[in-house]
Design an enzyme around this catalytic site. Sequence first.
Site, PDB file in Angstrom:
ATOM      1  N   GLU A 102      -4.880  44.754 -18.869  1.00  0.00           N
ATOM      2  CA  GLU A 102      -3.904  45.824 -18.634  1.00  0.00           C
ATOM      3  C   GLU A 102      -2.723  45.587 -19.558  1.00  0.00           C
ATOM      4  OE1 GLU A 102      -2.848  46.497 -14.538  1.00  0.00           O
ATOM      5  OE2 GLU A 102      -4.893  46.065 -13.829  1.00  0.00           O
ATOM      6  N   ASN A 155      -9.267  41.225  -9.303  1.00  0.00           N
ATOM      7  CA  ASN A 155      -8.156  41.773 -10.091  1.00  0.00           C
ATOM      8  C   ASN A 155      -6.831  41.285  -9.521  1.00  0.00           C
ATOM      9  OD1 ASN A 155      -6.663  43.953 -11.801  1.00  0.00           O
ATOM     10  ND2 ASN A 155      -5.964  44.299  -9.699  1.00  0.00           N
ATOM     11  N   GLU A 156      -5.987  40.741 -10.374  1.00  0.00           N
ATOM     12  CA  GLU A 156      -4.630  40.331  -9.993  1.00  0.00           C
ATOM     13  C   GLU A 156      -4.639  39.609  -8.637  1.00  0.00           C
ATOM     14  OE1 GLU A 156      -1.794  43.506 -10.397  1.00  0.00           O
ATOM     15  OE2 GLU A 156      -2.114  43.646 -12.564  1.00  0.00           O
ATOM     16  N   TYR A 208       2.693  44.058 -19.330  1.00  0.00           N
ATOM     17  CA  TYR A 208       3.259  45.390 -19.525  1.00  0.00           C
ATOM     18  C   TYR A 208       4.572  45.298 -20.297  1.00  0.00           C
ATOM     19  CZ  TYR A 208      -0.101  47.551 -16.367  1.00  0.00           C
ATOM     20  OH  TYR A 208      -1.260  48.022 -15.791  1.00  0.00           O
TER      21      TYR A 208
END
Length: 493
Positions: A301, A173-174, A246
């Site tokens: 996300e 992740n990331e 985001y």
Amino acid sequence: MKHIAMLVNAKDVIATIRPEIYGHFAEHLGRCIYGGIFVGEDSPIPNEKGIRKDVAEAFRQIRVPTIRWPGGCFAEEYHWQDGIGPRESRKKMVNINWGGVIEDNSFGTHEYMELCRQIGAKPYINGNVGSGTVQEMAEWVEYMTAVGTPMAEARRANGQDEPWRVEFLGVGNENWGCGGEMSAETYAAEFRRFGAFCRDHNGNRLCRIACGPSSADYGWMETMMKSLSKGWGGYPLAGGIDLHYYTMPIHPQMDSATDFDDALHYATMDSAFFCDELLTRHTEIMNRYDPENRIGLIIGEWGCWHQVEPGTNPGFLYQQNAMRDALVAAIHLNIFNRHARRVMMANLAQTVNVLQSILLTDGEQLVKTPTYHVFDLYKEHQGGTAVYCYTDADKADEAHKAPMVSSSVSIKEGVMTLTLANCSLTEEVQIDCDLCHFDAHETQARILTADTHAFNDFDHPEDVTIQPWTAQVTNGKLQVKLPPCSVVAGAVK
């Protein structure tokens, strides 16, 4: 009132809208898991095997298709063997990323799989590359999916005889950030190494998901596609690539979820609509290396990131959720539907009590946010066939880029679902929609509308809720009015 022309061509097919596009994300962060989803069997809050009954029922109502777990940045410090066996003997850890609180690991693999069983969702496990090992991730896959192996016997000893089906495995992740501060080239090599040892057991087929870019890092996507689009036999090494984006209109600062002016409302709409450009450009890169469309684009996300609510732990990311956020959700879901040929999954951040959550809890109380109601309005798109639609919309505000109206259309079992959002604060809109190659006779509609600042809380849990709405079909044309700040879903037969 403004009249806006719209055209739907039922024969111009985009792709099937995979239900996983309506997925969610639950991280060990703040009160998302503990108190939000899981309260334990001994809690006075009604639960089934420790999982809140009200939360599970709310998930079922909107047909949550998958939940990404256990993170997020938390995944890169999570060691799965700490979360199995008797709860009283599980190893504790410090949740360094999110508030420095003690994590007791009482919600682990078995509890997560039980959540998925209760709500009918597919598991999406995110493995640890940053601080983990190849052996650790490979043994987790074996533990969950194998039969007759050492890890399978360990699973049986912990009460689960039958293997679980795990389709989605996130390999890190990331990793450009909290997952190890890696370069794209370094991570691509790590993905190949980890992925090679995470095997398909007992007929289970893994979709191995690679860490994708942060927002508009097109160079990262280019490197992933160069490295992972062809492996042995010419088949892709990755089944999906995970993009994170985001909505943060005044990044890198944060704005209040409920206290903002008109200019910030429209800036938020601009930020939401940018997702369309983002997906278009990433898709162009993917198409060059994968014209057969074998690697899916995942938006692992997404959602609004505001200031935390005053008086709450800043590491818990607890924020309110207003009608503005509902419009952002509607815009994104319409964009995902329109990109359904390449987009295979999306996961809203996050399910309960964190960021743009669909539910808020406080003890025994539960509130459905405006964003929850958007997912309720849009759920009929799941499994439908996305078709071309064009909306001739002006800008919502002259000083900003966002169009006034967002839309998408799908057809399933002879029913056409249209979803529309009016982003204007002041203008009412009438949609005059020509329905081409679709024999329409009747329609029903529902609406979510309120002032952009309106939200639901524990004292007023139903200030923003779905209501019946009026639409009509005459001579192959659909007409529906959209008040300012509204989201409408219509079902046409």
